[in-house]
Design an enzyme around this catalytic site. Structure first.
Site, PDB file in Angstrom:
ATOM      1  N   ASP A 110     -79.705  87.901 -44.395  1.00 18.17           N
ATOM      2  CA  ASP A 110     -79.550  88.445 -45.746  1.00 18.17           C
ATOM      3  C   ASP A 110     -79.157  87.322 -46.714  1.00 18.17           C
ATOM      4  OD1 ASP A 110     -78.528  90.462 -47.931  1.00 18.17           O
ATOM      5  OD2 ASP A 110     -79.437  91.732 -46.389  1.00 18.17           O
ATOM      6  N   ASP A 111     -78.385  87.652 -47.722  1.00 19.29           N
ATOM      7  CA  ASP A 111     -78.065  86.749 -48.835  1.00 19.29           C
ATOM      8  C   ASP A 111     -77.247  85.525 -48.375  1.00 19.29           C
ATOM      9  OD1 ASP A 111     -77.808  85.838 -51.438  1.00 19.29           O
ATOM     10  OD2 ASP A 111     -76.936  87.687 -52.207  1.00 19.29           O
ATOM     11  N   ARG A 116     -86.311 100.482 -50.577  1.00 18.37           N
ATOM     12  CA  ARG A 116     -85.026 101.163 -50.563  1.00 18.37           C
ATOM     13  C   ARG A 116     -85.050 102.284 -51.595  1.00 18.37           C
ATOM     14  NH1 ARG A 116     -80.472  98.281 -49.621  1.00 18.37           N
ATOM     15  NH2 ARG A 116     -79.463  99.880 -50.859  1.00 18.37           N
ATOM     16  N   LYS A 163     -86.842  90.590 -47.260  1.00 15.07           N
ATOM     17  CA  LYS A 163     -86.092  91.627 -47.964  1.00 15.07           C
ATOM     18  C   LYS A 163     -85.903  91.127 -49.387  1.00 15.07           C
ATOM     19  CE  LYS A 163     -81.550  93.802 -48.370  1.00 15.07           C
ATOM     20  NZ  LYS A 163     -80.237  94.082 -47.756  1.00 15.07           N
ATOM     21  N   ASP A 178     -76.600 100.952 -52.050  1.00 17.59           N
ATOM     22  CA  ASP A 178     -76.219 100.535 -50.699  1.00 17.59           C
ATOM     23  C   ASP A 178     -75.458 101.626 -49.944  1.00 17.59           C
ATOM     24  OD1 ASP A 178     -77.337  98.136 -51.319  1.00 17.59           O
ATOM     25  OD2 ASP A 178     -75.496  96.957 -51.093  1.00 17.59           O
ATOM     26  N   ASP A 189     -84.419  91.822 -53.040  1.00 18.90           N
ATOM     27  CA  ASP A 189     -83.373  92.591 -53.698  1.00 18.90           C
ATOM     28  C   ASP A 189     -83.636  92.731 -55.203  1.00 18.90           C
ATOM     29  OD1 ASP A 189     -80.953  94.002 -53.808  1.00 18.90           O
ATOM     30  OD2 ASP A 189     -79.958  92.598 -52.459  1.00 18.90           O
TER      31      ASP A 189
END
Ligand SMILES: *[C@@H]1O[C@H](CO)[C@@H](O)[C@H](O)[C@H]1NC(C)=O
Length: 495
Positions: free
Chosen positions: A69-70, A202, A144, A206, A146
């Site tokens: 992830d990030d 999504r 992914k 979250d 965002d």
């Protein structure tokens, strides 16, 4: 026999996701570091985790994507390309990909369709071409993408679409197959356009590690609610289910509603809540990305995420979500005012039906549904031929032919060598989807995918079960009067 299943898996042309990159024909499965580790990422973490995915038999159940992830870069170099943080990834990202590929895994990375990522690292907005080139050159298999710091480029479906489509085009131009996973939090009706450019999107803010507790930070738990403007964060499992309920049917092979990464094993829910969370994500065809620390996993967690009978629902070749056929808001409520029950039902490729009784009420509830209700998608008012048959009921969390016992799960976790672990999995005859893909196992009627037989429902009858507080009963209904007949009728509906 084979042809029948191939036909059942094929989608009418008009429904095929236009992204059409051949990926995620069933919802993607894997692990993402964010829910446990947030920014605390490194090559070491990814490799240690992938090793355990392999050792515990999880890779061979389908968990193949290891997604970073990030927080992995130090910014953008003078040449305009992102620079990996060599304190965290000493040999760069290409080396991580190579090592994962060598062990049979696929490698996912992260960026944001914004000026910065959510943790304020360099984002990809207006650098899509360079960043897609970097990902492809490193051997990345999954992105992914965002939504933080989008610089106001949202507000209508077209504005958001254009922003996300830039990366879709850039990825395509690289020529590498990269699963494209949008993380735009359900904004701008992404479920209506996400499938045309991406493999998943999504649908909410979250998730957090709570089954049903409302939180003001998750403003958006009902798509029909006019207050649903900011998607937020701290969305409970129930809030996410209630948000996606009205458009679950948007998920199709190659293009899925993403209910966010799993919280199973993080500690904030009970065992029954985690089982319900996992089963709902499977039946609603969300990607199944584990979010727990595999280095500290307990037997309960392993025996939830390695249930092949539940995963077989997720990976069913028909590729359609269960739908909510009833919702009871009169159920006993808790101190937060939350309390409801829901019945979900969905057709599976071989003519079976998955049924979930979800109890989010504040006490145990006797739940039931008639065959007429459960098969409403095949004809209203009891007109579906399915209503006139007897059905065998199988419990997908039953101990026979579904869930691993906690004793065995503990032995798998405790084993000190690969040989010992493989010996246990072999002795238990644990399902191996690398050897026998789910579609094949289902076609062969593999008992390990079908759950424990617990009863029958007679033609015209009613399925009934007592469901504990904050739990789900998950059933597979199989025609007792000849599977072929049922499979044929559902196939006819489809074609
Ligand atoms: C699963 O099957 C594959 C292919 O046959 C094999 O390489 C792998 O070792 C098996 N996994 C386990 C855990 O036995």
């Amino acid at each position: 026999m084979k042809n029948r299943f191939i036909a059942a898996a094929a989608m009418p042309a008009a429904l095929v996701g236009a992204v059409n990159n051949g990926l995620a024909r069933t919802p993607q499965m894997g692990w993402n570091n964010w829910n446990t580790f947030a920014c605390d990422v490194s090559e070491k973490l990814l490799l240690e985790t992938s090793k355990l995915l392999g050792d515990y038999g999880l890779k061979d159940l389908g968990y193949q994507y290891v997604v970073l992830d990030d927080c992995w870069s130090t910014g953008r170099g003078d040449d305009g390309y992102l620079v990996p943080d060599t304190a965290k990834f000493p040999e760069g990202m290409g080396a991580v990909a190579d090592k994962l590929h060598k062990e049979g895994f696929l490698f996912g990375m992260y960026s944001s369709a914004g000026e910065m990522t959510c943790a304020r690292y360099a984002g990809s907005l207006d650098y899509e071409t360079q960043d897609a080139e970097s990902f492809a050159s490193w051997g990345v298999d999954y992105l992914k993408y965002d939504n933080c710091y989008h610089m106001g480029r949202m507000g209508t479906p077209l504005i958001s679409f254009n922003r996300y489509n830039e990366m879709a085009k850039a990825l395509k131009k690289t020529g590498r197959s990269i699963l494209y996973s949008l993380c735009s939090w359900g904004e701008d009706y992404v479920h209506t356009w996400g499938g045309s450019i991406a493999n998943s999107w999504r649908i909410s803010g979250d998730i957090y590690d709570s089954f049903a507790r409302p939180d003001d930070l998750c403003a958006c738990n009902n798509a029909a609610d006019p207050a649903c403007v900011a998607p937020g964060t701290h969305c409970s499992v129930l809030a996410i289910i209630n948000k996606v309920a009205t458009f679950v049917d948007r998920g199709l092979p190659g293009a899925w509603n993403d209910l966010d990464m799993l919280e199973v094993g993080l500690g904030g829910m009970t065992e029954e809540e985690y089982k319900a969370h996992f089963a709902m994500w499977a039946a609603l065809k969300s990607p199944l990305l584990l979010g727990n620390d595999l280095r500290k996993m307990d037997a309960t967690t392993l025996s939830i995420i390695n249930n092949p009978a539940i995963i077989a629902v997720s990976q069913d070749p028909k590729g359609r979500s269960a739908i909510r056929i009833s919702r009871n808001l009169e159920a006993p409520i808790d101190e937060h005012g939350v309390g409801e029950t829901q019945v979900w039902s969905g057709a599976l490729a071989n003519g079976d039906q998955v049924v979930i009784f979800l109890n989010a009420a504040d006490e145990d509830v006797d739940m039931s549904a008639t065959l007429s209700e459960l098969f409403v998608m095949h004809g209203p008012g009891g007109s579906a031929p399915h209503v006139k048959q007897d059905w065998t009921v199988r419990d997908l969390w039953g101990n026979e032919g579904a869930r691993m016992s906690k004793g065995v799960a503990q032995a798998v976790l405790d084993a000190t060598s690969e040989g010992e672990r493989n010996g246990i999995l072999k002795r238990e005859n644990w399902y191996n989807a690398t050897a026998t893909p789910y579609a094949e196992g289902l076609e062969q009627g593999d008992a390990r995918l079908l759950g424990e037989r617990v009863g029958t429902v007679k033609a015209g009858g009613r399925l009934e079960a007592r469901v504990p507080r904050h739990a789900a009963k998950v059933f597979r209904l199989q025609s007792a009067s000849g599977k072929t007949g049922t499979a044929k009728s559902s196939l006819k509906d489809e074609l």
